[in-house]
Write a protein that holds these residues in place. Structure first.
Motif, PDB file in Angstrom:
ATOM      1  N   SER A 403      54.233  45.033  41.121  1.00 43.81           N
ATOM      2  CA  SER A 403      54.896  45.943  41.605  1.00 43.81           C
ATOM      3  C   SER A 403      55.325  47.397  41.966  1.00 43.81           C
ATOM      4  O   SER A 403      54.367  47.742  42.905  1.00 43.81           O
ATOM      5  CB  SER A 403      53.552  46.606  39.941  1.00 43.81           C
ATOM      6  OG  SER A 403      53.948  48.427  39.606  1.00 43.81           O
ATOM      7  N   GLU A 532      51.285  46.782  44.513  1.00 42.25           N
ATOM      8  CA  GLU A 532      50.260  46.509  43.398  1.00 42.25           C
ATOM      9  C   GLU A 532      50.186  45.370  43.418  1.00 42.25           C
ATOM     10  O   GLU A 532      51.783  45.450  42.198  1.00 42.25           O
ATOM     11  CB  GLU A 532      49.970  47.084  42.629  1.00 42.25           C
ATOM     12  CG  GLU A 532      49.276  48.477  43.527  1.00 42.25           C
ATOM     13  CD  GLU A 532      48.358  49.927  42.626  1.00 42.25           C
ATOM     14  OE1 GLU A 532      48.231  49.359  41.426  1.00 42.25           O
ATOM     15  OE2 GLU A 532      48.106  50.505  42.534  1.00 42.25           O
ATOM     16  N   ILE A 534      50.490  42.672  39.891  1.00 44.59           N
ATOM     17  CA  ILE A 534      49.652  43.193  38.896  1.00 44.59           C
ATOM     18  C   ILE A 534      49.754  41.688  37.980  1.00 44.59           C
ATOM     19  O   ILE A 534      50.577  40.864  37.348  1.00 44.59           O
ATOM     20  CB  ILE A 534      51.283  44.091  37.901  1.00 44.59           C
ATOM     21  CG1 ILE A 534      50.625  45.494  38.707  1.00 44.59           C
ATOM     22  CG2 ILE A 534      50.697  44.357  36.135  1.00 44.59           C
ATOM     23  CD1 ILE A 534      49.685  46.369  38.653  1.00 44.59           C
ATOM     24  N   HIS A 535      48.541  41.524  37.331  1.00 49.04           N
ATOM     25  CA  HIS A 535      48.637  40.660  36.101  1.00 49.04           C
ATOM     26  C   HIS A 535      47.876  40.919  34.450  1.00 49.04           C
ATOM     27  O   HIS A 535      48.125  40.071  33.450  1.00 49.04           O
ATOM     28  CB  HIS A 535      47.647  40.013  36.621  1.00 49.04           C
ATOM     29  CG  HIS A 535      47.919  38.624  37.973  1.00 49.04           C
ATOM     30  ND1 HIS A 535      48.537  38.066  38.018  1.00 49.04           N
ATOM     31  CD2 HIS A 535      47.536  39.020  38.953  1.00 49.04           C
ATOM     32  CE1 HIS A 535      48.298  37.209  39.193  1.00 49.04           C
ATOM     33  NE2 HIS A 535      47.952  38.035  40.428  1.00 49.04           N
ATOM     34  N   SER A 536      47.982  42.519  34.460  1.00 47.66           N
ATOM     35  CA  SER A 536      47.321  42.779  33.073  1.00 47.66           C
ATOM     36  C   SER A 536      48.221  43.478  32.509  1.00 47.66           C
ATOM     37  O   SER A 536      48.893  44.450  33.389  1.00 47.66           O
ATOM     38  CB  SER A 536      46.067  42.616  32.865  1.00 47.66           C
ATOM     39  OG  SER A 536      45.795  43.735  33.531  1.00 47.66           O
ATOM     40  N   LYS A 538      47.098  45.888  31.337  1.00 44.25           N
ATOM     41  CA  LYS A 538      46.600  47.732  31.192  1.00 44.25           C
ATOM     42  C   LYS A 538      47.287  47.918  32.565  1.00 44.25           C
ATOM     43  O   LYS A 538      47.135  49.723  32.374  1.00 44.25           O
ATOM     44  CB  LYS A 538      44.695  47.087  31.528  1.00 44.25           C
ATOM     45  CG  LYS A 538      44.131  48.299  30.814  1.00 44.25           C
ATOM     46  CD  LYS A 538      43.010  48.238  30.296  1.00 44.25           C
ATOM     47  CE  LYS A 538      42.380  49.780  31.139  1.00 44.25           C
ATOM     48  NZ  LYS A 538      40.888  49.490  31.138  1.00 44.25           N
ATOM     49  N   ASP A 539      46.682  47.168  33.457  1.00 44.41           N
ATOM     50  CA  ASP A 539      47.198  47.229  35.594  1.00 44.41           C
ATOM     51  C   ASP A 539      48.483  48.317  34.991  1.00 44.41           C
ATOM     52  O   ASP A 539      48.729  49.065  36.430  1.00 44.41           O
ATOM     53  CB  ASP A 539      46.833  46.511  36.162  1.00 44.41           C
ATOM     54  CG  ASP A 539      45.051  46.105  36.016  1.00 44.41           C
ATOM     55  OD1 ASP A 539      44.376  47.028  35.339  1.00 44.41           O
ATOM     56  OD2 ASP A 539      45.311  44.766  36.387  1.00 44.41           O
ATOM     57  N   ASN A 542      48.439  51.219  33.822  1.00 44.93           N
ATOM     58  CA  ASN A 542      48.417  52.753  34.793  1.00 44.93           C
ATOM     59  C   ASN A 542      49.307  52.850  35.539  1.00 44.93           C
ATOM     60  O   ASN A 542      49.331  54.002  36.318  1.00 44.93           O
ATOM     61  CB  ASN A 542      46.877  52.594  34.927  1.00 44.93           C
ATOM     62  CG  ASN A 542      45.469  51.834  34.027  1.00 44.93           C
ATOM     63  OD1 ASN A 542      46.340  52.752  32.284  1.00 44.93           O
ATOM     64  ND2 ASN A 542      44.706  51.332  34.143  1.00 44.93           N
ATOM     65  N   MET A 543      49.704  51.956  36.163  1.00 43.36           N
ATOM     66  CA  MET A 543      50.803  51.631  37.340  1.00 43.36           C
ATOM     67  C   MET A 543      51.949  52.719  36.542  1.00 43.36           C
ATOM     68  O   MET A 543      52.818  53.511  37.480  1.00 43.36           O
ATOM     69  CB  MET A 543      51.435  50.474  37.260  1.00 43.36           C
ATOM     70  CG  MET A 543      52.134  50.371  39.066  1.00 43.36           C
ATOM     71  SD  MET A 543      51.235  51.525  40.387  1.00 43.36           S
ATOM     72  CE  MET A 543      52.251  51.109  41.591  1.00 43.36           C
ATOM     73  N   LYS A 546      51.321  55.868  36.411  1.00 37.33           N
ATOM     74  CA  LYS A 546      50.853  57.175  37.301  1.00 37.33           C
ATOM     75  C   LYS A 546      52.017  57.131  38.504  1.00 37.33           C
ATOM     76  O   LYS A 546      51.909  58.073  38.999  1.00 37.33           O
ATOM     77  CB  LYS A 546      50.410  55.331  38.813  1.00 37.33           C
ATOM     78  CG  LYS A 546      50.086  56.456  39.598  1.00 37.33           C
ATOM     79  CD  LYS A 546      48.833  55.618  40.733  1.00 37.33           C
ATOM     80  CE  LYS A 546      49.242  55.592  42.039  1.00 37.33           C
ATOM     81  NZ  LYS A 546      48.682  54.189  42.965  1.00 37.33           N
ATOM     82  N   ASP A 743      40.210  45.285  27.119  1.00 41.84           N
ATOM     83  CA  ASP A 743      40.003  43.933  28.268  1.00 41.84           C
ATOM     84  C   ASP A 743      39.645  43.153  27.399  1.00 41.84           C
ATOM     85  O   ASP A 743      38.510  42.761  27.208  1.00 41.84           O
ATOM     86  CB  ASP A 743      39.210  44.570  28.901  1.00 41.84           C
ATOM     87  CG  ASP A 743      39.271  45.778  29.765  1.00 41.84           C
ATOM     88  OD1 ASP A 743      40.300  45.714  30.562  1.00 41.84           O
ATOM     89  OD2 ASP A 743      38.180  46.499  30.552  1.00 41.84           O
TER      90      ASP A 743
END
Length: 977
Positions: A403, A532, A534-536, A538-539, A542-543, A546, A743
């Motif tokens: 990402s 970054e 990324i695999h999920s 949620k992440d 968040n990215m 941000k 999660d």
């Protein structure tokens, strides 16, 4: 020496001179008309009162010979070409023109133009030949012939396959063919059979170069208006008339029309040109910068052209043949792999060399044309498609993803070979030197062991104190002076060639590893792009949140195992205007203030519009943006008659007092009365600042028309104070909160990847609510409108009252009609509606609703699910709304425009389709905003359509589940079946 002196003495005795006018300032001594720049002229010498030597008195050619007819017999005049100084410097056509006035010299043969080198050879060696008895010109011709024989083609000099007429014929056939396969088949057939039907004998390389003028560009620096200026001199026609005709949008057609009308220069009756002639003409034209040179060059070619020949030549100069065919159509006709090879190397010569055998026959389609990247030859950059949700990203990148920050700068491809550097833009043009000149100092420091490399990167201005990128557009040369504490910085995000090895076929993860191992950052000069792994979901969510809160443009997502595919859109880009179905895009309701003529198929029509807003303080109108997308062809045709415009043809003196407009924004038309003009909703990626606009410099980036606001007038449209507030809100108070991702177990990760479009409307940017306020109320504060439009905050406890009221209205309608209701609704929270049979037509009814007749439970209102699939909380909570609403066809009767707009926007984002009321027979669902609406038009709706209260839709979106849906679901009885 004696010979030279004799020649000089002979030249001094000549009384007549010939050349082409240099500046266009001299006037003919007879007719007193200006001698246009580049025009052939004759002069006779006369007494010079200002100094030694004769004075040249210039004339038009015809004017001077007309003067000879009226002068005394003893007065000197031109008898033969030997009387004219400069005769040998003329082209053959110019010599022929003058010889027409010398009947005694009808047998005089024109001589070729003599170069300075030839003159030197003539004076020192005479007409000496080479050892083999050939002149240098003959030797050069032999060299040219040899190169032709060594080429991949089997072109024969003068063969019909290489005539420019055949080139025009193929282009006409391509323009009339709509299908992609049809265009490719036409080209393949010609390149296989040629004109005689047996085999192609033309220059295949040259054919491809001319058929792809936009892909293999020569630079001529000749825009449409400059071409009109040149040809108005050549044809001796009125330039203003040609410019008026140019408003139709096709400069080539304008040149053709006026060529046929010209009395000074007539078109040839038959085309005798070859594609070799045209290629030579274009090559020479690309090296000319002076107007008189270009005029003379075009005039010499025009003498040999038919009107259609000249029209096609102008299109070649404009890099647009109007055939709607690109490299893919042409190159795939030669070999299936030719286009992909061209995408990688952009070197058409090397592609054709591999695709065509020595005998001129194309190689078998089974033969691979794999061509790798090479240094100093630009590679078509890999691109990204729009990503509208987290779920879409996870599906497209199953191996995980990088990402990366999407920087708001300019894409640059860097090539280094030793100490030589080249920089190419996204369109593969050379980058302006002031943007990249300092990188030659820092790239060797960043890549100390690199002998040759190709980098994919973004260049932008950064603040040296904070390290933050500066706004879009700050890279301009004059802009850089405004930012004293800023450097031009190269953000590197990919390496596709390193030390002799092409990395195109290596996965993204491997290319990044090679880049990190071999690059040292030079602060604020050469930097890694921020990324970054990324695999999920949620992440990723968040990215996204941000980067958007930081005011950055967005993200680029790349699968870890993806290779670099030139020209393909296999990366993903996330921007705020892609999310929530476009609800986060900036928009404003603006008034149409002016328009420009379109080009191409829209030539002669107003297709580009100037949009603006009213400044109540100064009582004037200000410009905000120009927009050319968003209208279909029918709407555009209708607007030609509906818009009351006055033509001003971009003349600054005709701009009305009510319009504040910079010079670059002066349109072809302005509104007769701006207060009578329509209001359009203009949506774009973001509000931005641009000095060419006068609404406090506020503009909209990537604007498009999203709605014609028939419900609004200039008074309720966005005013300048409201636009300033929208700009401020957009930049300062954005809420990019995305759905939270739990999660969960690994097995459930994919099912939990909920579409990012499923966030509630309350999560949209506050600027959207501010915009509605500014447009609809004008004087109210922003927070007032937010409270009104926040449809998700309705958490009151009066659901039962609404439910009972809806049921009562249904039963009342049923009693009044006297018909038996097929359904009796029992609305109990958190339960499924019960169905009781009250009609002999139950079988038909159940077939229509796709119900399970063995149960007493009605089908789900969404997708008509059967009872065992509906309202299972364990299932529904996990199910994305994108899946639930896909395929639903919705009708919104009697909706408030503001509410309807929100409903439409979010429902479409979930995969549904919003229909017009006239399309009700196609609908699967009817959404009612008010309880009273359920009584209307009952008999008109199809019996298969589900009638639903709007609150059910809002709660479904908000809660991401359907366990409470039954509370708000209403099925209306049909009057007859």
């Amino acid at each position: 020496m004696s010979d030279d002196g004799g020649e000089e003495e002979q030249q001094e005795t000549k009384k007549f001179f010939v050349d082409r006018a240099k500046t266009g300032r001299a006037a003919c001594k007879k007719c007193k008309q200006k001698l246009d720049s580049g025009e052939l002229r004759l002069a006779k010498s006369g007494f010079n009162p200002f100094g030694p030597g004769p004075m040249k008195m210039w004339h038009h050619v015809a004017c001077l010979f007309e003067a000879f007819g009226k002068q005394r017999a003893t007065t000197a005049k031109i008898e033969t070409p030997d009387d004219i100084d400069g005769w040998s410097d003329l082209d053959e056509d110019d010599q022929k023109e003058i010889l027409t006035y010398l009947p005694k010299c009808k047998d005089w043969k024109p001589t070729a133009k003599t170069s300075s080198k030839d003159k030197e050879d003539k004076s020192s060696k005479g007409k000496a030949k080479t050892e083999k008895g050939k002149t240098p010109k003959d030797k050069e011709k032999d060299k040219s012939d040899k190169s032709k024989n060594d080429s991949t083609s089997v072109s024969k000099d003068g063969h019909k396959d290489d005539t420019f007429r055949e080139f025009r014929r193929l282009c006409a056939a391509l323009s009339e063919t709509d299908s992609y396969t049809g265009k490719t088949a036409l080209v393949k057939d010609f390149f296989t059979k040629g004109t005689d039907g047996s085999n192609f004998k033309g220059d295949l390389n040259l054919w491809c170069r001319l058929l792809l003028p936009g892909a293999v560009k020569r630079v001529y620096n000749l825009q449409s208006k400059q071409l009109i200026k040149l040809f108005s001199k050549i044809f001796r026609t009125d330039q203003d008339e040609m410019l008026e005709d140019l408003e139709q949008g096709d400069v080539a057609e304008t040149v053709r029309v006026f060529f046929e009308k010209s009395k000074h220069l007539q078109p040839a009756k038959k085309s005798n040109l070859t594609i070799q002639d045209i290629d030579k003409f274009l090559e020479e034209l690309s090296g000319m910068t002076k107007e008189d040179e270009q005029t003379h060059h075009f005039k010499q070619m025009a003498k040999r052209c038919t009107s259609n020949d000249l029209k096609m030549i102008v299109r070649l100069v404009k890099h647009d043949l109007r055939i709607n065919a690109g490299p893919k159509h042409i190159l795939e006709a030669i070999h299936p792999d030719a286009y992909q090879a061209f995408q990688t190397s952009r070197d058409i010569d090397s592609v054709l060399q591999k695709a065509v055998g020595k005998g001129g026959d194309t190689k078998s389609s089974k033969t691979s044309l794999k061509i790798s990247a090479s240094v100093m030859t630009p590679v078509l950059p890999m691109l990204a498609e729009a990503c509208k949700s987290v779920e879409q990203a996870m599906k497209k990148c199953p191996n995980g993803m990088y990402s990366e920050i999407k920087y708001d700068g300019e894409r640059v491809q860097v090539h280094k070979r030793g100490n030589e550097f080249k920089y190419f833009s996204r369109s593969l043009k050379a980058v302006m030197p002031h943007k990249v000149k300092k990188f030659e100092e820092y790239i060797p420091l960043a890549f100390p062991h690199a002998k040759d490399l190709i980098l994919d990167s973004e260049v932008l201005l950064v603040d040296v104190n904070t390290g933050k990128p500066l706004p879009f557009g700050s890279l301009g040369k004059h802009k850089q002076n405004e930012y004293k504490d800023a450097n031009v910085c190269l953000f590197v995000f990919d390496c596709i060639y390193y030390n002799g090895e092409a990395l195109l076929d290596k996965p993204m993860q491997e290319r990044r590893r090679i880049l990190e191992q071999n690059m040292n950052e030079v602060p604020n000069r050469i930097m890694f792009s921020e990324m970054e792994e990324i695999h999920s979901p949620k992440d990723l969510a968040n990215m996204i949140t941000k980067v958007l809160k930081l005011g950055l443009e967005g993200l680029v997502l790349k699968d870890l195992m993806s290779i670099y595919e030139p020209g393909k859109r296999h990366w993903l880009k996330v921007k705020k205007d892609y999310l929530f179905g476009g609800a986060m895009a900036d928009s404003a309701d603006l008034v149409v203030l002016g328009a420009w003529f379109g080009t191409g198929q829209k030539g002669g029509m107003m297709s580009v519009f100037l949009m603006g807003c009213f400044d109540p303080n100064r009582k004037v109108w200000c410009t905000v943006t120009k927009v050319h997308t968003g209208h279909d062809d029918k709407t555009l045709e209708r607007l030609q008659d509906e818009l009351d415009m006055v033509k001003i043809s971009k003349e600054a003196s005709k701009v009305p007092d009510w319009l504040i407009c910079t010079k670059t924004m002066i349109p072809d038309f302005v509104a007769r009365d701006p207060k009578a003009m329509p209001v359009w909703e203009i949506t774009g990626a973001e509000f931005t600042k641009h000095e060419v606009h006068t609404a406090a410099g506020i503009s909209i980036r990537f604007p498009r028309v999203t709605k014609i606001r028939d419900d609004k007038t200039w008074e309720t449209a966005t005013s300048l104070p409201e636009l300033k507030e929208l700009f401020k809100t957009s930049k300062e108070n954005q809420d990019f909160t995305l759905p939270s991702y739990g999660d969960d177990d690994t097995d459930n990760k994919q099912s939990d990847a909920v579409s990012s479009t499923s966030s509630s409307p309350r999560k949209q940017s506050p600027k959207k609510n501010a915009k509605v306020t500014a447009a609809d109320t004008g004087a109210k504060k922003l927070n007032t409108q937010k409270k009104k439009t926040d449809l998700f905050d309705d958490d009151s406890d009066d659901d039962t009252d609404i439910e009972e009221e809806c049921t009562a209205k249904i039963m009342k309608t049923d009693e009044a009609s006297g018909s038996g209701s097929p359904y009796k609704i029992s609305c109990t929270p958190d339960t499924t509606p019960k169905r009781k049979t009250q009609s002999d037509n139950d079988d038909d009814i159940c077939d229509d609703y796709n119900c399970d007749q063995s149960t007493d439970i009605e089908c789900s209102p969404i997708k008509r699910r059967k009872p065992d699939q509906q309202f299972n909380s364990n299932y529904i909570i996990k199910k994305p709304l994108l899946d639930i609403f896909t395929g639903v066809k919705l009708v919104l009767p009697n909706c408030d425009p503001q509410d309807r707009r929100l409903l439409e926007r979010f429902f479409v984002a979930y995969g549904g389709e919003v229909l017009k009321t006239s399309q009700m027979q196609e609908s699967t669902h009817v959404i009612h905003l008010e309880d009273s609406a359920v009584n209307e038009f009952i008999s008109d709706w199809p019996r298969s359509a589900r009638h639903v209260m709007a609150r059910w839709l809002w709660d479904s979106i908000k809660l991401q589940e359907l366990q409470n849906a039954s509370k708000y679901t209403v099925t209306l009885p049909a009057r007859s079946f």
